[in-house]
Design an enzyme around this catalytic site. Structure first.
Site, short mmCIF file in Angstrom:
data_model
loop_
_atom_site.label_atom_id
_atom_site.label_comp_id
_atom_site.label_asym_id
_atom_site.label_seq_id
_atom_site.Cartn_x
_atom_site.Cartn_y
_atom_site.Cartn_z
CB CYS A 87 -0.86 -0.01 1.32
SG CYS A 87 -2.30 1.07 1.17
CG HIS A 195 -3.42 -3.63 3.55
ND1 HIS A 195 -2.23 -3.01 4.20
CD2 HIS A 195 -3.98 -2.64 2.63
CE1 HIS A 195 -2.43 -1.75 4.00
NE2 HIS A 195 -3.49 -1.37 3.30
CD GLU A 197 -0.54 -5.60 5.95
OE1 GLU A 197 -0.51 -6.06 4.88
OE2 GLU A 197 -0.97 -4.36 6.24
#
Lengths: 220, 83
Positions: A87, A195, A197
């Protein structure tokens, strides 16, 4: 010993703990690296996480790229170390010239925060080495400036060299050629807007990001 | 010599400009008709010391290209005048 992943923190970064938690859950060790430090220490891989480094002032990533830590990240990358920008981290890596192109504002005026489906287009990169070619992964996006663009020559090169590693199945933001993630020539530096994560546990709605971060740990 | 520098930054043709599009879309509601091509950019002003105007233009141009703009998505016009 656990693989150590350095997670670079700028003023305004806000996804660093998500990255540390996700890496930890996969058996690695996340270590926060302050942007003002010129030495990365003995890390095995680097994540430049999401957020709003330096408030996104001037342009996202424009000021962050001059941080002492980024010079160290560039050296680490030049030596073949695996580096992933997520990002805002992707924006930082393009501004730093470690990845080609730029992220412009989303087509359609909106800030987008939603799950997306990504298709793995190449398994030859530090972020996709453990994934299956053609696999579809559910991973969220959370951005206003995630619309990937580059000149036609660069796009042709990215295609020819199979450096578009992830594509959106249903393009949410107008990115050219549905690009969600690209890698550098050496394939050790990868940037993506989604994302992973935030998609490493079923409790979060998807654990599909785990295969990507596991690839990063494997590349270290 | 002291010079004032104005850097007028605009998005390159074809680059998404949601701010410009939103303003343009609001105009008919406000009763304005026939206005098209609204774009939103930014201006950056500063002063600098240089031996002459050419040197000032050189510094301002380098700074604009290397930091103030991203040439992939932005164009800029740099104006340098004696302060």
């Amino acid at each position: 010993m656990a693989t150590t992943v350095g997670v670079v923190v700028f003023p305004g970064t806000n996804c660093e703990m998500d990255a540390v938690e996700a890496v930890g859950g996969l058996g690695g060790g996340g270590r926060l690296l302050w942007h003002g430090d010129a030495d990365l220490g003995d890390v095995d891989a680097v994540i430049v996480p999401g957020g709003f480094a330096h408030g996104d002032y001037l342009r996202p990533g424009a000021i962050a790229r001059f941080s002492p830590a980024m010079a160290a990240v560039a050296r680490f990358a030049a030596d073949g170390g695996p580096v992933v920008g997520i990002c805002n981290g992707f924006q930082v890596l393009t501004e730093a010239g470690l990845l080609p192109g730029a992220l412009q504002k989303n087509a359609g005026l909106k800030f987008l925060c939603q799950p997306t489906t990504l298709r793995v287009e190449s398994t030859d990169s530090s972020l996709t080495g453990s994934a299956e070619l053609g696999a579809e992964l559910s991973i969220p996006i959370n951005h206003f400036e995630g619309n990937y663009t580059c000149d036609e020559r660069t796009l042709a090169r990215l295609r020819d060299e199979e450096r578009i590693v992830l594509r959106y199945v249903d393009n949410p933001n107008g990115s050219v050629d549905d690009i969600a993630g690209v890698c550098n020539e050496a394939r050790n530096v990868v940037g993506l807007m989604p994302h992973p994560e935030r998609a490493c546990d079923d409790l979060l709605g998807s654990a599909d990001g785990a295969v990507l971060l596991r690839s990063l740990l494997g590349a270290a | 010599m002291r010079f004032t520098v104005l850097v007028d930054i605009s998005l390159r043709s074809g680059i998404s400009d949601p701010a410009g599009a939103t303003i343009e879309r609001a105009l008919p509601v406000l009763g304005y008709a026939g206005i098209e091509g609204v774009t939103v950019g930014k201006t950056i002003r500063f002063t600098l010391d240089a031996v002459d105007a050419d040197a000032a233009r050189q510094v301002a141009g380098d700074l604009t290209e290397s930091f103030l703009t991203n040439p992939v998505i932005e164009d800029a016009v740099v104006t340098v005048e004696p302060a």
